[in-house]
Enzyme design. Structure first.
Site, short mmCIF file in Angstrom:
data_model
loop_
_atom_site.label_atom_id
_atom_site.label_comp_id
_atom_site.label_asym_id
_atom_site.label_seq_id
_atom_site.Cartn_x
_atom_site.Cartn_y
_atom_site.Cartn_z
N SER A 122 -27.96 34.91 -17.94
CA SER A 122 -27.23 35.70 -18.92
C SER A 122 -28.16 36.72 -19.56
O SER A 122 -29.36 36.46 -19.75
CB SER A 122 -26.71 34.74 -20.00
OG SER A 122 -26.25 35.45 -21.11
N TYR A 146 -28.22 27.87 -26.47
CA TYR A 146 -27.59 28.21 -25.17
C TYR A 146 -28.52 29.13 -24.36
O TYR A 146 -28.81 28.89 -23.19
CB TYR A 146 -26.23 28.88 -25.39
CG TYR A 146 -25.72 29.60 -24.17
CD1 TYR A 146 -25.26 28.89 -23.07
CD2 TYR A 146 -25.73 31.00 -24.09
CE1 TYR A 146 -24.82 29.55 -21.92
CE2 TYR A 146 -25.29 31.66 -22.96
CZ TYR A 146 -24.84 30.93 -21.88
OH TYR A 146 -24.41 31.59 -20.74
N LYS A 150 -30.79 28.71 -20.64
CA LYS A 150 -30.82 29.64 -19.50
C LYS A 150 -32.25 30.04 -19.18
O LYS A 150 -32.65 30.13 -18.02
CB LYS A 150 -29.97 30.88 -19.79
CG LYS A 150 -28.48 30.62 -19.87
CD LYS A 150 -27.90 30.22 -18.51
CE LYS A 150 -26.42 29.95 -18.56
NZ LYS A 150 -25.87 29.38 -17.33
P1 NAD Z 1 -16.44 28.47 -17.54
O1 NAD Z 1 -16.58 27.48 -18.63
O2 NAD Z 1 -15.12 29.12 -17.35
O3 NAD Z 1 -16.86 27.82 -16.15
C1 NAD Z 1 -17.83 26.80 -16.05
C2 NAD Z 1 -17.25 25.71 -15.16
O4 NAD Z 1 -18.22 24.66 -15.08
C3 NAD Z 1 -15.95 25.10 -15.70
O5 NAD Z 1 -14.97 25.04 -14.69
C4 NAD Z 1 -16.36 23.71 -16.16
O6 NAD Z 1 -15.32 22.77 -16.03
C5 NAD Z 1 -17.54 23.42 -15.24
N1 NAD Z 1 -18.47 22.45 -15.79
C6 NAD Z 1 -18.97 22.40 -17.05
N2 NAD Z 1 -19.76 21.33 -17.20
C7 NAD Z 1 -19.80 20.70 -16.00
C8 NAD Z 1 -20.45 19.54 -15.52
N3 NAD Z 1 -21.21 18.78 -16.33
N4 NAD Z 1 -20.26 19.18 -14.24
C9 NAD Z 1 -19.47 19.91 -13.42
N5 NAD Z 1 -18.82 21.02 -13.82
C10 NAD Z 1 -18.98 21.41 -15.09
O7 NAD Z 1 -17.58 29.57 -17.75
P2 NAD Z 1 -17.79 30.97 -17.05
O8 NAD Z 1 -17.54 32.03 -18.05
O9 NAD Z 1 -17.09 31.01 -15.75
O10 NAD Z 1 -19.36 30.91 -16.83
C11 NAD Z 1 -19.93 30.49 -15.63
C12 NAD Z 1 -21.44 30.53 -15.76
O11 NAD Z 1 -21.85 31.84 -16.10
C13 NAD Z 1 -22.00 29.61 -16.84
O12 NAD Z 1 -23.19 29.04 -16.38
C14 NAD Z 1 -22.27 30.55 -18.00
O13 NAD Z 1 -23.31 30.09 -18.83
C15 NAD Z 1 -22.67 31.81 -17.26
N6 NAD Z 1 -22.43 33.03 -18.04
C16 NAD Z 1 -21.18 33.28 -18.56
C17 NAD Z 1 -20.97 34.42 -19.32
C18 NAD Z 1 -19.63 34.69 -19.96
O14 NAD Z 1 -19.58 35.45 -20.93
N7 NAD Z 1 -18.53 34.14 -19.46
C19 NAD Z 1 -22.02 35.33 -19.52
C20 NAD Z 1 -23.26 35.06 -18.96
C21 NAD Z 1 -23.45 33.90 -18.22
C1 WQD Z 2 -18.85 41.28 -28.38
C2 WQD Z 2 -18.83 42.19 -29.61
C3 WQD Z 2 -19.18 41.01 -31.69
C4 WQD Z 2 -15.45 38.69 -31.46
C5 WQD Z 2 -21.53 36.32 -26.01
C6 WQD Z 2 -22.70 35.41 -25.83
C7 WQD Z 2 -23.48 35.79 -24.62
C8 WQD Z 2 -22.59 35.90 -23.38
C9 WQD Z 2 -21.34 36.66 -23.64
C10 WQD Z 2 -22.85 33.92 -22.01
C11 WQD Z 2 -19.91 41.86 -30.64
C12 WQD Z 2 -17.78 41.61 -31.63
C13 WQD Z 2 -16.50 39.54 -31.21
C14 WQD Z 2 -14.56 38.98 -32.52
C15 WQD Z 2 -15.82 40.98 -33.00
N1 WQD Z 2 -22.19 34.64 -22.87
N2 WQD Z 2 -16.69 40.67 -31.96
N3 WQD Z 2 -14.79 40.11 -33.25
O1 WQD Z 2 -21.66 38.18 -28.59
O2 WQD Z 2 -22.05 39.99 -26.88
O3 WQD Z 2 -22.00 37.66 -26.16
O4 WQD Z 2 -20.72 36.25 -24.84
O5 WQD Z 2 -23.94 34.05 -21.55
O6 WQD Z 2 -24.45 34.83 -24.46
O7 WQD Z 2 -23.52 35.52 -26.98
O8 WQD Z 2 -19.89 38.72 -26.87
O9 WQD Z 2 -17.44 38.97 -26.94
O10 WQD Z 2 -18.57 37.44 -28.63
O11 WQD Z 2 -18.85 39.92 -28.82
O12 WQD Z 2 -15.98 41.98 -33.68
O13 WQD Z 2 -13.61 38.23 -32.81
O14 WQD Z 2 -17.58 42.00 -30.29
O15 WQD Z 2 -19.72 41.11 -32.97
O16 WQD Z 2 -20.31 43.07 -31.21
P1 WQD Z 2 -21.46 38.67 -27.25
P2 WQD Z 2 -18.61 38.68 -27.80
#
Ligand code: NAD
Ligand code: WQD
Length: 333
Positions: A122, A146, A150
């Site tokens: 991330s 979190y 990572k």
């Molecule tokens: P998500 O929660 O939709 O998907 C994660 C999946 O992993 C889910 O289906 C959940 O059931 C499964 N899971 C969780 N714990 C588990 C366990 N102990 N054993 C087996 N399965 C398990 O999340 P996502 O948004 O699809 O994110 C996927 C990956 O990408 C994650 O590692 C997350 O940290 C990373 N990521 C997400 C974002 C984002 O904003 N969505 C941003 C950056 C990185």
């Molecule tokens: C985006 C913008 C908020 C909600 C998070 C995690 C990051 C990654 C993605 C996994 C910001 C603003 C938000 C609301 C708002 N996940 N906001 N009102 O914070 O960039 O990232 O999700 O890796 O680790 O930190 O994403 O969508 O929460 O916020 O004004 O109700 O929207 O302040 O500027 P963020 P977000």
């Protein structure tokens, strides 16, 4: 080629499964549905007309992983916990699932001689920007548990590669994934109140919530609201296909997956209002603790190494998100 997709029933995992099936990979999906539902798998099959093998298991269970991994050539590892606020309240759970879970997975990969891994990292590993856009060389320093999980996993994978240079590892640092598949069959279905901006806006637009709270309008940005690099989840999924196709020589490389463009909270609200054909109500509230004013990616390395770039613009992200929301007003239920 057969690929194990951990967390394949989740938001990004499900879209990636669709794109992998579309180009002919065989898949084994491994998930415990802690943040997803079996309905997603049916919908992936409906979109693609192909079937997937599914194993219900926990990423911390090495025996279950071994069964799933048998006969696979590569792994894409999405399974994990991802809510920043929850990670502050339950840090041990985050270290357990994210760090220990990845350790279990990699140990089984080592045992079965599977050496190709694509890992979901991330942009949050960069922390407060020292410079923008974030290149992969930006210092890594995290601001919440979190993000720290990572970073620990990234370091573990880099150490592993140093110890055994037969590994082929790509660490993908996602920026802000949003949007949904254009069919409206799969998308993001957050449990409870959404933490992230775009799902919150979608729920206001559909009438499930009253107003978007905009967290601060006094940041040093063009309109005072926070700026992020939003990336359509289908573009992100296609980035994983490219990563798998490209990871043919030993390496452990971290690559940004972002669009390179920054949009403010108000830009997103206005684009969503246009996509759904009604004004999304909002109010300005104080800043959210821990938020950064602005960040976006330098996506050059992804272009050079993966021949990949984000193609779908903010309007497409909002239109597809809205389509999923309208077709699934109560999520997957
Ligand atoms: P998500 O929660 O939709 O998907 C994660 C999946 O992993 C889910 O289906 C959940 O059931 C499964 N899971 C969780 N714990 C588990 C366990 N102990 N054993 C087996 N399965 C398990 O999340 P996502 O948004 O699809 O994110 C996927 C990956 O990408 C994650 O590692 C997350 O940290 C990373 N990521 C997400 C974002 C984002 O904003 N969505 C941003 C950056 C990185
Ligand atoms: C985006 C913008 C908020 C909600 C998070 C995690 C990051 C990654 C993605 C996994 C910001 C603003 C938000 C609301 C708002 N996940 N906001 N009102 O914070 O960039 O990232 O999700 O890796 O680790 O930190 O994403 O969508 O929460 O916020 O004004 O109700 O929207 O302040 O500027 P963020 P977000």
């Amino acid at each position: 080629m057969k690929v194990l997709v951990t967390g394949g029933a989740g938001y990004i995992g499900s879209h990636t499964c669709v794109e992998l099936l579309n180009v002919g990979y065989d898949l084994v999906v491994f998930d415990n549905f802690s943040n997803s539902t079996p309905e997603v798998l049916k919908r992936i099959e409906k979109i693609t007309g192909k079937s997937i093998l599914f194993i219900n298991g926990d990423i911390r269970d090495e025996d279950a992983i071994e069964k799933a991994l048998f006969g696979c050539d590569a792994v894409i590892h999405f399974a994990g916990l991802k809510a920043v606020g929850e990670s502050v309240e339950k840090p041990l759970e985050y270290y357990d699932v994210n760090v220990y879970g990845t350790l279990c997975l990699v140990r089984v990969m080592q045992k079965l001689h599977v050496r190709k891994l694509v890992f979901s990292s991330s942009a949050t590993v960069y922390g407060d920007p020292e410079f923008l856009p974030f290149t992969e060389e930006h210092p890594l320093r995290t601001t919440n548990p979190y993000a720290q999980t990572k970073l620990v996993i990234e370091e573990m994978l880099r150490n592993l590669y140093v110890s055994d240079q037969t590994w082929r590892i790509m660490i993908l640092r996602y920026f802000n994934p949003v949007g949904a598949h254009e069919s409206g069959l799969i998308g993001e279905d957050p449990k409870g109140t959404p933490n992230n901006l775009m799902p919150y806006i979608a729920q206001v637009a559909v009438g499930k919530r009253e107003k978007v709270s905009v967290f601060g309008d006094n940041y040093p940005t063009k309109d005072g609201t926070g700026i992020r690099d939003y990336i359509h989840v289908v573009d992100l999924a296609l980035g994983h296909v490219k990563a798998l196709q490209t990871i043919n020589k030993p390496q452990c490389t971290a690559i940004n997956l972002g669009s390179g463009k920054g949009y403010s909270v108000l830009d997103v609200i206005h684009a969503f209002s246009k996509a759904c054909g009604k004004n999304v109500s909002y109010m300005i509230v104080p800043r959210r603790a821990g938020d950064i004013a602005e960040f976006y990616s330098d996506p050059t390395l992804a272009k050079e190494m993966l021949s990949w770039e984000a193609k779908r613009n903010l309007d497409a992200m909002c239109t597809d998100m809205w389509n999923f929301q309208v077709k699934n007003p109560k999520g997957y239920v």
